[in-house]
Design an enzyme around this catalytic site. Structure first.
Site, PDB file in Angstrom:
ATOM      1  N   HIS A  46       0.817  -1.209   0.000  1.00 38.05           N
ATOM      2  CA  HIS A  46       0.000   0.000   0.000  1.00 38.05           C
ATOM      3  C   HIS A  46       0.853   1.262   0.000  1.00 38.05           C
ATOM      4  CE1 HIS A  46      -3.881   1.977   0.643  1.00 38.05           C
ATOM      5  NE2 HIS A  46      -3.278   2.795   1.480  1.00 38.05           N
ATOM      6  N   HIS A  92     -10.348   2.761  -1.133  1.00 33.71           N
ATOM      7  CA  HIS A  92     -10.534   2.332   0.255  1.00 33.71           C
ATOM      8  C   HIS A  92     -11.334   1.035   0.207  1.00 33.71           C
ATOM      9  CE1 HIS A  92     -10.328   3.982   4.553  1.00 33.71           C
ATOM     10  NE2 HIS A  92      -9.133   4.062   4.025  1.00 33.71           N
TER      11      HIS A  92
END
Length: 736
Positions: A46, A92
């Protein structure tokens, strides 16, 4: 100091033994638990893009109007007269599946902070959300439980409520979006949020920490244990144990977010700071290391000074918590009290927690004792960059040869079925949850079709923005799908009369440890590069989301592209509603059914080839649309997309509450074809439109006219009211 149960600790932190050895080399010793946590977060997929970096290189990122490309909190482009647009799209996904309301809400809050951290006031947001089937049509390929439809209805409601809750409360309009449904998203929903703000071009702020002894200030909500390990969680796939990950989902507070927004914008008006960074993924770890790394500085942080929401917190938790609504600021020496006074005025927690050094190291203290000591440059410069194995998916050789041609036995019934489908049916139930008008700048919102349009009152221009994620085309041909994503998003801006200037991308893929997934990723990136270079729309910001996989099932490759375009005068934009005039088809009406909606409806799957796309022709079509709009020759325009010409015509009719009478001159199945570079336009001066189209070498022909209260095409005549009712009720009936 040796750590007990090291193999288990490394597994928990998603670190390999090879990476651990590299950490020891960087430190010259064995790390402690705090340092392992920091390396784990900074080297997570990430944060480090370790699997994707090799393919992201080479993206076009520059143009005369680009002020800031990738590498900062958001991208920045010049929109004339001293003003800039600041924007970015991010994912998200994992949090929105685990806890849909909070996951989606914090996604909106996080991307909003990325934008206002640059000094811009947010004025518009978009979203692209993907779910499994909610219409209870069981997929023969689905491995998920039979009650999957109900699960995804619940997930959809939660995500929509989260997006609406945060955006509505903070006062930023949600002006557009896309919603997709496919069994490939059964185990992994996607929630991609986009935010755009406006700033003065000479007042852009950056995430940097420099100037020896300059104070480092924490501002925002107190730190708690929510979101702990979120970046690492988002760098892994799901399985049956994923239900236990709920504590890794952050909890956002839009009211605190609003106070933080206004306090920061007030701060930016004064010459008090050097740089500012949102504490997003990996929280205090990523914000501090990134700010120092950009400037080649060092930093000392005194973690016991961090405002804490919970008792008994330790350095590990403080560095890795992803509590929301927090900023890290590098202030100018001597200005710290002035900075703190601004945040206190807005009733925001603020504390001086450290200072910039010239050591090149991050030194973390806990009650005056050194608890972590890490050189900053190596943690970023020596982060792993993987060249994972790639392999062309075996399914493509078979799938691409399975061409499809629909059989239309009853055109009227087929049209009604498509209008009532979850793919086409009105998403009013979704967008009515979003305030699209707050701020009084929205010109065209979700209900207007194609690109949204907002006014920039500071310089009287308008910005068009369109979000698009062609997962189906990318499954059939990832490279072509990447090109189509960029071209379609830009075309929808051109339809409004706007020149597309730049894109932001959010690349959603499956498990990068799967060779076929990495091949798909490589090909999509090549397609994006090709399209951006040819269409002159550089990539200025973006995000990569990998490990969208559950129980070894990967999502289809899903690049979400947002194109942003500029209209010099806000009053010159055009919408898609019929008003009365001749209807003209601009572009070549080709037979393209691979990945089409009619194929999904009749065959229950997609196959064949993705639609052909000539980028040179696409660019000429954009030029034509902008020229026609500049001459005030179009009263409406609409992209031909999902469902083909007949669905685009119906949507134009519904928007204008006006019927049409058209004749295609083709077989009825062609009404549902989905070719690229095809646009419907309405004009009161078709002669001039056809002449200019000829000058641009774009095929154009009149197919009918608008008017009346019926929809007539190729001998079929249906009441406008009946068709519109089916369109408006089709999606909602799955939530009764």
């Amino acid at each position: 100091m040796s750590i007990q149960n090291l193999p288990e600790i490394l597994k928990k932190h998603k670190l390999s033994q090879e990476e651990y050895e590299q950490i020891k080399t960087i430190l010259g010793r064995e790390p402690n638990l705090v340092e392992i946590g920091i390396f784990s977060a900074m080297w997570s997929e990430h944060c480090s893009y370790k699997s994707s970096k090799i393919y992201l290189r080479g993206f076009p990122t520059t143009a005369p109007w680009v002020i800031q490309g990738p590498g900062e909190n958001a991208g920045v482009i010049d929109i004339t007269k001293g003003y800039s647009a600041v924007f970015k799209v991010e994912s998200h996904n994992h949090p929105s599946f685990i806890e849909p309301h909070s996951g989606a809400a914090t996604g909106v809050g996080g991307i909003m902070r990325d934008v206002f951290t640059m000094g811009a006031r947010p004025i518009a947001s978009l979203n692209a959300i993907c779910f499994g089937r909610i219409d209870e049509k069981a997929s023969p390929n689905s491995t998920m439980p039979s009650d999957m439809a109900k699960l995804h209805q619940r997930l959809l409601k939660g995500v929509v409520s989260g997006i609406g809750h945060y955006g509505n409360c903070i006062g930023v309009p949600t002006v557009g979006g896309e919603t997709y449904f496919d069994s490939c998203f059964d185990g992994n929903v996607l929630c991609n949020a986009f935010m755009l703000g406006i700033a003065k071009s000479d007042e852009i702020f950056y995430g940097r920490a420099e100037g020896i002894n300059n104070p480092v200030i924490y501002a925002g909500s107190k730190t708690g244990r929510d979101g702990l390990g979120g970046a690492v969680m988002s760098s892994d796939s799901f399985d049956e144990e994923s239900k236990n990950l709920r504590p890794t989902v952050q909890v956002g507070d839009p009211f605190s977010g609003k106070l933080l927004l206004e306090a920061c914008l007030e701060l930016f008006k004064k010459d008090l700071i050097v740089g500012i960074q949102d504490m997003g993924a990996a929280g205090l770890t990523s914000s501090s290391f990134e700010m120092a790394a950009r400037s080649g500085s060092g930093m000392a942080l005194y973690l016991d000074k961090v405002p804490m929401r919970e008792e008994g917190m330790n350095p590990y938790e403080l560095m890795l918590s992803e509590s929301q609504e927090r900023m890290l600021i590098c202030a100018k020496k001597g200005c710290e009290e002035a900075v703190c006074d601004i945040f206190r005025k807005w009733d925001i927690d603020v504390a001086i927690i450290g200072e910039v050094t010239n050591s090149g190291h991050m030194e973390l203290y806990w009650h005056d004792e050194l608890c972590a000591h890490i050189p900053i440059a190596p943690i970023t410069d020596l982060a792993p960059m993987l060249s994972r194995p790639i392999s062309k998916p075996s399914y493509l050789d078979t799938l691409n040869t399975q061409n499809f041609k629909p059989k239309i036995e009853n055109l009227e019934n087929t049209l009604y079925e498509m209008l009532g489908s979850i793919e086409v049916g009105s998403k009013k139930m979704i967008y009515e949850r979003f305030d699209s008008l707050v701020g009084t700048n929205t010109l065209i919102a979700q209900d207007g079709g194609d690109a949204s349009l907002v006014r920039v009152k500071e310089n009287n221009t308008a910005l068009a923005m369109s979000i698009y994620a062609p997962y189906d085309y990318c499954y059939l041909d990832p490279k072509k799908g990447g090109e189509i994503a960029v071209a379609t998003a830009g075309r929808k801006c051109a339809i409004r009369g706007a020149r597309a200037l730049a894109i932001s991308d959010c690349l959603n893929f499956g498990n990068p440890e799967n060779e076929e997934v990495m091949w798909q990723f490589k090909e999509v990136c090549e397609g994006i590069k090709n399209a951006c270079a040819k269409l002159n729309t550089p990539v200025v910001s973006g995000n990569v989301s990998l490990y969208n996989q559950t129980n070894d099932k990967d999502i289809h490759p899903t690049p979400t592209i947002v194109s942003v375009g500029l209209i010099a005068d806000a009053k010159d934009g055009i919408d898609s509603a019929l008003k009365g005039g001749e209807i003209i088809l601009l572009g070549e009406w080709k037979e393209e059914f691979g990945g089409s909606l009619i194929q999904k409806m009749q065959a229950g799957k997609i196959s064949g080839k993705a639609p052909e796309l000539c980028l040179d022709t696409e660019l000429k079509l954009w030029d034509l649309l902008i020229e026609l709009n500049s001459k005030k020759l179009l009263s409406a325009a609409k992209n031909v997309g999902t469902g083909g010409v007949i669905i685009s015509l119906c949507k134009m009719a519904f928007l204008g509450d006006l019927g049409f009478e058209c004749q295609s001159g083709l077989e009825s199945h062609m009404l549902f074809s989905q070719p690229q570079s095809l646009v419907l336009a309405e004009s009161l001066d078709s002669t001039s439109v056809l002449k200019i189209a000829e000058d641009f070498n774009i095929p154009a022909r009149i197919i009918g006219k608008s008017g009346g209260n019926t929809l007539q095409i190729d001998g079929v005549k249906i009441p406008l009211d009946k068709a519109k009712d089916i369109y408006e009720q089709g999606f909602m009936r799955h939530f009764e």
